[in-house]
Scaffold this motif. Structure first.
Motif, PDB file in Angstrom:
ATOM      1  N   ARG A   1      30.085  61.405  71.986  1.00 11.77           N
ATOM      2  CA  ARG A   1      30.415  62.766  71.564  1.00 11.77           C
ATOM      3  C   ARG A   1      31.773  62.792  70.864  1.00 11.77           C
ATOM      4  O   ARG A   1      31.922  63.408  69.811  1.00 11.77           O
ATOM      5  CB  ARG A   1      30.435  63.710  72.766  1.00 11.77           C
ATOM      6  CG  ARG A   1      29.090  63.846  73.471  1.00 11.77           C
ATOM      7  CD  ARG A   1      29.224  64.587  74.795  1.00 11.77           C
ATOM      8  NE  ARG A   1      28.000  64.534  75.565  1.00 11.77           N
ATOM      9  CZ  ARG A   1      27.640  63.490  76.322  1.00 11.77           C
ATOM     10  NH1 ARG A   1      28.428  62.414  76.392  1.00 11.77           N
ATOM     11  NH2 ARG A   1      26.498  63.513  76.990  1.00 11.77           N
TER      12      ARG A   1
ATOM     13  N   THR B   1      31.593  60.949  67.527  1.00 15.05           N
ATOM     14  CA  THR B   1      30.899  61.777  66.538  1.00 15.05           C
ATOM     15  C   THR B   1      31.818  62.864  66.005  1.00 15.05           C
ATOM     16  O   THR B   1      31.833  63.155  64.804  1.00 15.05           O
ATOM     17  CB  THR B   1      29.637  62.403  67.158  1.00 15.05           C
ATOM     18  OG1 THR B   1      28.743  61.352  67.566  1.00 15.05           O
ATOM     19  CG2 THR B   1      28.917  63.297  66.155  1.00 15.05           C
ATOM     20  N   ARG B   2      32.599  63.469  66.879  1.00 18.39           N
ATOM     21  CA  ARG B   2      33.537  64.507  66.448  1.00 18.39           C
ATOM     22  C   ARG B   2      34.574  63.956  65.471  1.00 18.39           C
ATOM     23  O   ARG B   2      34.860  64.570  64.438  1.00 18.39           O
ATOM     24  CB  ARG B   2      34.261  65.114  67.650  1.00 18.39           C
ATOM     25  CG  ARG B   2      33.398  66.010  68.500  1.00 18.39           C
ATOM     26  CD  ARG B   2      34.223  66.622  69.644  1.00 18.39           C
ATOM     27  NE  ARG B   2      33.337  67.260  70.603  1.00 18.39           N
ATOM     28  CZ  ARG B   2      32.782  68.444  70.435  1.00 18.39           C
ATOM     29  NH1 ARG B   2      33.021  69.112  69.329  1.00 18.39           N
ATOM     30  NH2 ARG B   2      31.982  68.952  71.354  1.00 18.39           N
TER      31      ARG B   2
ATOM     32  N   ALA C   1      32.922  63.245  62.170  1.00 13.91           N
ATOM     33  CA  ALA C   1      32.576  64.486  61.470  1.00 13.91           C
ATOM     34  C   ALA C   1      33.819  65.154  60.892  1.00 13.91           C
ATOM     35  O   ALA C   1      33.816  65.613  59.737  1.00 13.91           O
ATOM     36  CB  ALA C   1      31.849  65.437  62.412  1.00 13.91           C
TER      37      ALA C   1
ATOM     38  N   THR D   1      23.824  57.828  72.139  1.00 14.45           N
ATOM     39  CA  THR D   1      23.385  59.092  72.737  1.00 14.45           C
ATOM     40  C   THR D   1      22.286  58.866  73.770  1.00 14.45           C
ATOM     41  O   THR D   1      22.095  59.686  74.665  1.00 14.45           O
ATOM     42  CB  THR D   1      22.837  60.055  71.665  1.00 14.45           C
ATOM     43  OG1 THR D   1      21.677  59.459  71.046  1.00 14.45           O
ATOM     44  CG2 THR D   1      23.885  60.355  70.605  1.00 14.45           C
TER      45      THR D   1
ATOM     46  N   VAL E   1      23.710  66.119  62.173  1.00 17.22           N
ATOM     47  CA  VAL E   1      25.168  66.209  62.220  1.00 17.22           C
ATOM     48  C   VAL E   1      25.788  65.997  60.846  1.00 17.22           C
ATOM     49  O   VAL E   1      26.567  66.820  60.356  1.00 17.22           O
ATOM     50  CB  VAL E   1      25.751  65.196  63.224  1.00 17.22           C
ATOM     51  CG1 VAL E   1      27.282  65.219  63.174  1.00 17.22           C
ATOM     52  CG2 VAL E   1      25.270  65.508  64.638  1.00 17.22           C
TER      53      VAL E   1
ATOM     54  N   LEU F   1      29.641  72.287  65.206  1.00 18.28           N
ATOM     55  CA  LEU F   1      29.566  70.905  65.689  1.00 18.28           C
ATOM     56  C   LEU F   1      29.279  70.867  67.183  1.00 18.28           C
ATOM     57  O   LEU F   1      28.494  70.032  67.652  1.00 18.28           O
ATOM     58  CB  LEU F   1      30.869  70.181  65.360  1.00 18.28           C
ATOM     59  CG  LEU F   1      30.910  68.670  65.602  1.00 18.28           C
ATOM     60  CD1 LEU F   1      29.805  67.948  64.824  1.00 18.28           C
ATOM     61  CD2 LEU F   1      32.282  68.111  65.206  1.00 18.28           C
TER      62      LEU F   1
ATOM     63  N   LEU G   1      25.571  71.401  67.609  1.00 17.37           N
ATOM     64  CA  LEU G   1      24.778  70.219  67.266  1.00 17.37           C
ATOM     65  C   LEU G   1      24.866  69.151  68.351  1.00 17.37           C
ATOM     66  O   LEU G   1      23.849  68.532  68.721  1.00 17.37           O
ATOM     67  CB  LEU G   1      25.247  69.654  65.931  1.00 17.37           C
ATOM     68  CG  LEU G   1      24.910  70.514  64.710  1.00 17.37           C
ATOM     69  CD1 LEU G   1      25.681  70.035  63.492  1.00 17.37           C
ATOM     70  CD2 LEU G   1      23.413  70.493  64.431  1.00 17.37           C
ATOM     71  N   ILE G   2      26.058  68.923  68.869  1.00 16.04           N
ATOM     72  CA  ILE G   2      26.213  67.917  69.921  1.00 16.04           C
ATOM     73  C   ILE G   2      25.487  68.365  71.192  1.00 16.04           C
ATOM     74  O   ILE G   2      24.820  67.558  71.855  1.00 16.04           O
ATOM     75  CB  ILE G   2      27.709  67.646  70.179  1.00 16.04           C
ATOM     76  CG1 ILE G   2      28.291  66.871  68.990  1.00 16.04           C
ATOM     77  CG2 ILE G   2      27.915  66.865  71.477  1.00 16.04           C
ATOM     78  CD1 ILE G   2      29.791  66.673  69.043  1.00 16.04           C
TER      79      ILE G   2
END
Length: 262
Positions: free
Chosen positions: A103, A106-107, A110, A151, A165, A239, A242-243
């Motif tokens: 997570r 991914t942040r 992004a 994930t 994402v 975001l 989406l997560i």
């Protein structure tokens, strides 16, 4: 030298990264190299966009003749591909690795991807026209895949999660960068441009009735603060959604046995 006609005949293999080039004899102009050419091209692209980039103008910026550039590149497309990959190199992959779980990684990916798109408004249209298989682009793609793999989604679901994402980030960054560009071209701040454009159609009697369902949202946005704050707030929450959605799908698949895992 690779000709434009050669690329047109085989577009699926049209990339500077796939073309084997014979080394040119002799040496290029003193003080000139590919990195310097690409850095100057990025500055020009940031300031003038794709339409403003030409071999002649780039040579003038570098203080060399246009023919000097051909020691290092064959076409303007080469320069654009190198510039795209250089922009991907601005994404801090060390920060991604240090972020921890999927997570958080991914942040970071992004946020950095969006920042890069906004910093370089020419990137969005270019990214869809080239293969993007330079070393930096591939490295970023690898980190995205690693995060999504962690994930727990089955293999056949992972591309969809990546698209959810990062196609969102691409679209969001594109809209934000183009809004920023349009405001700058109008000689206005983003805040002033937003206020004036919204006021223009809200004051138009032809739009009044159709805008009524949106009035509450428009009023809230107008009172929230600067446009930059709105961009950040909306992006962060989207975001989060989406997560959370990926988490929900992982949980659903784990209880239902969904996904082939192949």
């Amino acid at each position: 030298m690779v000709k434009a006609a050669d690329r047109a005949r085989n577009p699926a293999r049209s990339s500077v990264w796939l073309e084997n080039r014979a080394a040119r004899g002799g040496g290029g102009p003193a003080g000139l190299d590919r990195d310097r050419i690409v850095a100057a091209a990025i500055r020009m692209l940031d300031e003038e966009g794709l339409a403003g980039l030409s071999m002649r103008k780039l040579a003038t910026e570098l203080g060399v003749t246009a023919m000097s550039l051909y020691w290092y590149v064959d076409t303007k497309d080469d320069i654009i591909e190198y510039a795209i990959d250089s922009a991907y190199g601005e994404i801090d992959l060390a920060a991604v690795d240090a972020a921890g779980g999927w997570r958080e990684r991914t942040r970071v990916l992004a946020l950095d991807y969006r920042r890069m798109l906004v910093a370089h408004p020419w990137m969005s249209p270019c990214a869809g026209q080239y293969l993007n298989i330079g070393p930096h682009a591939i490295a970023v793609g690898g980190k995205i895949q690693e995060a999504i793999k962690d994930t727990g989604l089955p293999t056949d679901r992972q591309p969809s999660a990546m698209s959810a994402v990062f196609q969102f980030v691409y679209g969001y960054g594109t809209i934000q960068s183009q809004f920023q560009r349009r405001a700058a071209e109008a000689g206005m701040t983003q805040d002033d441009f937003y206020v004036e454009s919204v006021k223009a159609f809200r004051d138009d009697p032809a739009f009044r009735e159709s805008l009524e369902p949106m009035a509450e949202v428009l009023d809230e946005r107008a009172s929230h603060g600067s446009v930059s704050q709105i961009w950040d707030r909306d992006f962060d929450y989207a975001l989060d959604v989406l997560i959370a959605g990926i988490d929900a799908m992982v949980a659903r698949d784990s209880t239902s046995g969904g996904g082939s895992g192949t």
